[in-house]
Structures are given as structure tokens and as C-alpha cells.
Write an enzyme that holds these catalytic residues in place. Structure first.
Site, PDB file in Angstrom:
ATOM      1  N   CYS A 128       7.968  -5.569  14.740  1.00  0.00           N
ATOM      2  CA  CYS A 128       9.050  -5.157  13.875  1.00  0.00           C
ATOM      3  C   CYS A 128       9.066  -3.644  13.375  1.00  0.00           C
ATOM      4  O   CYS A 128       8.158  -3.120  13.945  1.00  0.00           O
ATOM      5  CB  CYS A 128       8.589  -5.888  12.406  1.00  0.00           C
ATOM      6  SG  CYS A 128       9.465  -5.296  11.109  1.00  0.00           S
ATOM      7  N   HIS A 129      10.004  -3.106  13.249  1.00  0.00           N
ATOM      8  CA  HIS A 129       9.999  -1.576  12.965  1.00  0.00           C
ATOM      9  C   HIS A 129       8.923  -1.035  11.959  1.00  0.00           C
ATOM     10  O   HIS A 129       8.413   0.184  12.075  1.00  0.00           O
ATOM     11  CB  HIS A 129      11.358  -1.190  12.384  1.00  0.00           C
ATOM     12  CG  HIS A 129      12.484  -0.985  13.566  1.00  0.00           C
ATOM     13  ND1 HIS A 129      12.166   0.246  14.400  1.00  0.00           N
ATOM     14  CD2 HIS A 129      13.351  -1.715  14.005  1.00  0.00           C
ATOM     15  CE1 HIS A 129      13.264   0.089  15.163  1.00  0.00           C
ATOM     16  NE2 HIS A 129      14.074  -0.982  15.033  1.00  0.00           N
ATOM     17  N   THR A 130       8.488  -2.025  11.082  1.00  0.00           N
ATOM     18  CA  THR A 130       7.265  -1.728  10.223  1.00  0.00           C
ATOM     19  C   THR A 130       5.978  -1.409  11.082  1.00  0.00           C
ATOM     20  O   THR A 130       5.236  -0.551  10.811  1.00  0.00           O
ATOM     21  CB  THR A 130       7.084  -2.809   9.293  1.00  0.00           C
ATOM     22  OG1 THR A 130       8.314  -2.923   8.416  1.00  0.00           O
ATOM     23  CG2 THR A 130       5.952  -2.446   8.011  1.00  0.00           C
ATOM     24  N   HIS A 177       2.862  -8.311  12.691  1.00  0.00           N
ATOM     25  CA  HIS A 177       2.693  -9.254  11.496  1.00  0.00           C
ATOM     26  C   HIS A 177       3.997 -10.057  11.758  1.00  0.00           C
ATOM     27  O   HIS A 177       4.235 -11.061  10.625  1.00  0.00           O
ATOM     28  CB  HIS A 177       2.762  -8.329  10.114  1.00  0.00           C
ATOM     29  CG  HIS A 177       4.072  -7.652   9.972  1.00  0.00           C
ATOM     30  ND1 HIS A 177       4.546  -6.491  10.970  1.00  0.00           N
ATOM     31  CD2 HIS A 177       5.316  -7.877   9.279  1.00  0.00           C
ATOM     32  CE1 HIS A 177       5.659  -5.990  10.614  1.00  0.00           C
ATOM     33  NE2 HIS A 177       6.321  -6.676   9.713  1.00  0.00           N
ATOM     34  N   GLU A 178       4.673 -10.398  12.607  1.00  0.00           N
ATOM     35  CA  GLU A 178       5.692 -11.387  12.821  1.00  0.00           C
ATOM     36  C   GLU A 178       4.864 -12.431  13.981  1.00  0.00           C
ATOM     37  O   GLU A 178       4.712 -11.946  15.180  1.00  0.00           O
ATOM     38  CB  GLU A 178       6.904 -10.921  13.365  1.00  0.00           C
ATOM     39  CG  GLU A 178       7.789 -10.414  12.349  1.00  0.00           C
ATOM     40  CD  GLU A 178       9.044  -9.927  12.748  1.00  0.00           C
ATOM     41  OE1 GLU A 178       9.899  -9.425  12.047  1.00  0.00           O
ATOM     42  OE2 GLU A 178       9.240 -10.116  13.996  1.00  0.00           O
ATOM     43  N   CYS A 202       0.059 -16.901  -4.328  1.00  0.00           N
ATOM     44  CA  CYS A 202      -1.216 -17.489  -4.638  1.00  0.00           C
ATOM     45  C   CYS A 202      -0.735 -18.773  -5.509  1.00  0.00           C
ATOM     46  O   CYS A 202      -1.695 -19.716  -5.661  1.00  0.00           O
ATOM     47  CB  CYS A 202      -2.003 -16.775  -5.578  1.00  0.00           C
ATOM     48  SG  CYS A 202      -1.419 -16.031  -7.205  1.00  0.00           S
ATOM     49  N   CYS A 225      -0.475 -16.545 -10.127  1.00  0.00           N
ATOM     50  CA  CYS A 225      -0.321 -15.560 -11.121  1.00  0.00           C
ATOM     51  C   CYS A 225       0.925 -15.281 -11.745  1.00  0.00           C
ATOM     52  O   CYS A 225       1.808 -16.205 -11.241  1.00  0.00           O
ATOM     53  CB  CYS A 225      -0.765 -14.157 -10.073  1.00  0.00           C
ATOM     54  SG  CYS A 225       0.703 -13.812  -9.098  1.00  0.00           S
ATOM     55  N   CYS A 272       3.923 -14.631  -9.132  1.00  0.00           N
ATOM     56  CA  CYS A 272       4.143 -16.065  -8.432  1.00  0.00           C
ATOM     57  C   CYS A 272       4.773 -17.099  -9.021  1.00  0.00           C
ATOM     58  O   CYS A 272       5.582 -17.957  -8.707  1.00  0.00           O
ATOM     59  CB  CYS A 272       2.864 -16.471  -7.846  1.00  0.00           C
ATOM     60  SG  CYS A 272       2.312 -15.269  -6.330  1.00  0.00           S
ATOM     61  N   CYS A 284       2.729 -11.009  -5.268  1.00  0.00           N
ATOM     62  CA  CYS A 284       1.607 -11.717  -5.961  1.00  0.00           C
ATOM     63  C   CYS A 284       0.906 -10.655  -6.571  1.00  0.00           C
ATOM     64  O   CYS A 284       0.371  -9.670  -5.857  1.00  0.00           O
ATOM     65  CB  CYS A 284       0.960 -12.257  -4.887  1.00  0.00           C
ATOM     66  SG  CYS A 284      -0.639 -13.174  -5.422  1.00  0.00           S
ATOM     67  N   ARG A 333      -1.982 -11.055  -7.959  1.00  0.00           N
ATOM     68  CA  ARG A 333      -3.472 -11.550  -7.790  1.00  0.00           C
ATOM     69  C   ARG A 333      -4.107 -10.890  -6.753  1.00  0.00           C
ATOM     70  O   ARG A 333      -5.191 -10.607  -6.476  1.00  0.00           O
ATOM     71  CB  ARG A 333      -3.729 -12.860  -7.763  1.00  0.00           C
ATOM     72  CG  ARG A 333      -5.246 -13.562  -7.761  1.00  0.00           C
ATOM     73  CD  ARG A 333      -5.128 -15.044  -7.806  1.00  0.00           C
ATOM     74  NE  ARG A 333      -6.458 -15.383  -8.006  1.00  0.00           N
ATOM     75  CZ  ARG A 333      -6.730 -16.854  -7.551  1.00  0.00           C
ATOM     76  NH1 ARG A 333      -5.802 -17.721  -7.587  1.00  0.00           N
ATOM     77  NH2 ARG A 333      -8.029 -17.159  -7.460  1.00  0.00           N
ATOM     78  N   CYS A 345       9.067 -12.547   8.979  1.00  0.00           N
ATOM     79  CA  CYS A 345       9.096 -11.206   8.471  1.00  0.00           C
ATOM     80  C   CYS A 345      10.835 -10.876   8.517  1.00  0.00           C
ATOM     81  O   CYS A 345      11.615 -11.033   7.487  1.00  0.00           O
ATOM     82  CB  CYS A 345       8.312 -10.019   9.310  1.00  0.00           C
ATOM     83  SG  CYS A 345       8.727  -8.466   8.325  1.00  0.00           S
ATOM     84  N   ARG A 348      14.646  -8.318  18.767  1.00  0.00           N
ATOM     85  CA  ARG A 348      13.317  -8.862  18.821  1.00  0.00           C
ATOM     86  C   ARG A 348      12.753  -9.348  20.092  1.00  0.00           C
ATOM     87  O   ARG A 348      13.638 -10.049  20.993  1.00  0.00           O
ATOM     88  CB  ARG A 348      13.289  -9.948  17.712  1.00  0.00           C
ATOM     89  CG  ARG A 348      13.222  -9.768  16.333  1.00  0.00           C
ATOM     90  CD  ARG A 348      11.788  -8.951  16.215  1.00  0.00           C
ATOM     91  NE  ARG A 348      11.752  -8.576  14.544  1.00  0.00           N
ATOM     92  CZ  ARG A 348      12.242  -7.420  13.929  1.00  0.00           C
ATOM     93  NH1 ARG A 348      12.785  -6.324  14.874  1.00  0.00           N
ATOM     94  NH2 ARG A 348      12.080  -7.554  12.862  1.00  0.00           N
TER      95      ARG A 348
END
Length: 371
Positions: free
Chosen positions: A51-53, A70-71, A100, A103, A106, A114, A116, A178, A357
């Protein structure tokens, strides 16, 4: 069962594509992945994508050594104590956003952040430590936004895991972790685009095209015009958009690049009275955006959209079902597929704007080569 799995899980040595120096090619290393602790799951990654992130943080100083990514999608290899949602052998999608389910955020429909378990840079969310180390030296390696998928095995907190049916296509599950979910959710959940609305999308990478899909799902219309900012006869993009919308501007503008100047231009392109600008792109240097206060007084608004407002455990299974029902198209996002050893080539393709991708298969079992 939980206690037995925790006691029998041992450290695993495997390959990881480690980022040692900012902006430099990843290095294939042998790493040791510790067993999962309480509330954690160790996953055998099947495939991952870039991903670009990942690119944004790979370029930043002070993030190394790290295992980015993260994908992804994978199979549960072992679980720590107090894990009840998943079991060994389940297919799961790890996601950077926690849920979670307890919280205030959520439990609210107004947030998907999230409160928490916020992300702890470089570490696991509950204890601030790492599960990765170099096999040769024992030196710790940083995690990346609670996932770290450029490795054959990773450890993820249960709040960051979504279970999917094992029959779901794994490469499509990877997309939902993502980029595609972020874009679809931004139009569908954050902006809540109405039928008949005009929508301008800035940046037609994977996230931007997913925004267009989300808008189509809401308003039953697709892309009608393309604007090349280098071919506007001296006009700004906002001036062109106003011409296309009868002088008023777009009802919804989505910035999917991560550029503060483009964010400002997207805002200028929005309609007075009720125009919404939704910011999706990640800006690495935390720069500010210049927006005239008078324009906001006249009814325009700016909204942030992290992960498209998606609550992972609730919404990703629903998006998976929409794919199965042929309401959501995913195949078109996959422009390349290759094996883990070619991950630097996949980075180059994305940096050069030559891919949407690229699915990276860990065992090369489904390697098809670059299209």
C-alpha cells in the site's frame, strides 16, 4: 485448548523482508518470531500486498529496522491465552485498525477509532514490546501498525484480526485488509453519498478507484469524466470541476493522494452550501492545510477518514459478502502477482505508478509473474 496451544507454541525462524535503511531496498533476512502472548495470534501469511502507506513510512527516518506491510491474509498457526474468536487453521485478515468492541468508540456508530488500543509505533499494542528479532544477533525489529506482513509469520493482537470463511479467495481477502475497504468505506460510511450527487475523486490509485466503487454502490452511477491536471489549458483543477458541475462545484470531493496542496484544491472544488471534502491520503510530514475560514462559514466542511470509517470485525465480512454477491468488484485492482523474493520489484512498480495492487505470494504457489 487455549492453554495447550500457548504452552506448545515455540519461536519460529522464517524469512522476512526487513527495511534497514529509509528508502533503500528491503533485505531478505532470517528472523525469529516469538510465540503469541495473551490475546495474541501468530499467523502464517499466505499473501500480502503493498500500500502507499507502506511507501510513505518506508521513506521516513527513525522507523528502522522494521518489518512493514499491513495488507495481508493468512492462516492461524497458534494462539495465546484468552483468544476465543479464532482457532488454529482459521483464515484471518490482519488489519491496522483495532476493534475491541468494548470502548466508547467501538460501541459508537460515530467512530471506528478504538480508544482502548491505539497503535503504538513499532510495538505490540498491549505491552509495547516486539515479537520480532534477527535470528543471527537477537536484535529486536520494529512492528508496523500492528500487522507487519512482509514476513512469513507474524504476531497480531486479536483486536486486529478478522476471521473470514476459508473458501473466500485469499487474494481478494488481502485487498479488503486496507486499501479497497478504505476507499469504499469513505464513500459509503463516512460521506454517505446520496443518489444524484456529484463526486470528485483526487487520485485514481487503488483507494481512489475504490472510492468510485463505493460511490457507485450508493448512487448507482460510475465515473463520467477524467481530468489530467497537466492538460487543463492553464485552468486549475477546481475551475475545471466547477465548469463540469454547472459552476457550483462537486457535492463530495475525496483526496486519496496524501498531498496538502491537493487537499486544498479538493476543498476549493467542493460546492458552497453543503460541499464535503473527505481526506483519505496519508501525509508523512504532518503538514498543515491552508483553508479560508470564510469558505467554511459558507457551509463547506472537511472530514477525515481513517480506514474509511470501517469497523473491521463488523464491516469486512460484509464487504466480502458483497464481493460474493457481485456488488463489489475486486479482480480489477490486482495488476500484478509475484513471489516473496520479488518484493522489491513490487515496491518499484508502485513507486513508479505502474501497479494498483501487486499480490505477493509467500510460497510462490500461485506466482503468475508480472503482467
Amino acid at each position: 485448548m487455549e492453554q495447550e496451544q500457548t504452552n506448545t507454541a515455540k519461536p519460529i525462524r522464517c524469512r522476512a523482508a526487513v527495511s534497514r535503511v529509509a528508502g533503500q531496498p528491503l533485505v531478505m533476512e532470517e528472523v525469529e518470531v516469538a510465540p503469541p502472548r495473551d490475546h495474541e495470534v501468530r499467523i502464517k501469511i499466505t499473501c500480502t500486498s503493498i500500500c502507499h502507506t507502506d511507501i510513505t513510512f518506508w521513506r521516513l527516518e527513525g522507523m528502522h529496522p522494521s518489518i512493514f506491510g499491513h495488507e495481508a491474509v493468512g492462516m492461524v498457526e497458534s494462539v495465546g491465552e484468552h483468544v476465543r474468536e479464532v482457532a488454529v487453521g482459521d483464515m484471518v485478515v490482519p488489519v491496522f485498525a483495532a476493534q475491541c468492541s468494548e470502548c466508547p468508540d467501538c460501541l459508537s456508530t460515530r467512530s471506528n477509532l478504538c480508544s482502548r488500543f491505539p497503535n503504538i509505533p513499532g510495538s505490540m499494542p498491549r505491552d509495547g514490546t516486539t515479537r520480532f528479532s534477527f535470528a543471527s544477533t537477537g536484535e529486536p525489529i520494529r512492528h508496523f501498525i500492528s500487522v507487519s506482513s512482509f514476513v512469513e509469520y507474524t504476531v497480531v493482537d486479536i483486536t486486529h484480526i478478522v476471521k473470514l470463511d476459508a473458501s473466500f479467495p485469499q487474494e481478494m481477502a488481502c485487498l479488503l485488509s486496507c486499501g479497497v475497504s478504505t476507499g469504499v468505506g469513505a464513500a459509503w460510511k463516512v460521506a454517505e453519498v446520496e443518489p444524484g450527487s456529484s463526486v470528485a475523486v483526487f487520485g485514481l490509485g487503488a483507494v481512489g478507484l475504490a472510492v468510485a466503487q463505493g460511490a457507485r454502490m450508493r448512487k448507482r452511477m460510475g465515473i463520467t469524466d477524467f481530468i489530467n491536471p497537466n492538460d487543463t489549458d492553464g485552468k486549475t483543477v477546481s475551475e475545471v470541476i466547477k465548469e463540469l458541475t454547472g459552476g457550483s462545484g462537486a457535492d463530495y470531493c475525496f483526496e486519496c493522494i496524501g498531498s496538502t496542496s491537493v487537499m486544498a484544491e479538493a476543498f476549493k472544488s467542493s460546492r458552497m452550501g453543503w460541499g464535503k471534502t473527505i481526506l483519505i491520503g496519508v501525509v508523512g510530514n504532518m503538514a498543515t492545510i491552508g483553508i479560508p475560514s470564510y469558505d467554511i462559514l459558507q457551509g463547506r466542511s472537511v472530514m477525515g477518514s481513517l480506514f474509511g470509517g470501517i469497523k473491521p470485525k463488523d464491516d469486512i465480512p460484509m464487504l466480502a459478502q458483497k464481493y460474493l454477491d457481485k456488488e463489489l468488484e475486486l479482480e480489477e485492482f490486482i495488476t500484478h502477482q509475484m513471489g516473496f523474493d520479488e518484493i522489491n520489484r513490487a515496491f518499484e512498480l508502485l513507486v513508479q505508478g505502474k501497479s494498483l495492487r501487486c499480490i505477493i505470494w509467500m510460497d510462490d504457489a500461485k506466482e503468475n509473474g508480472v503482467k
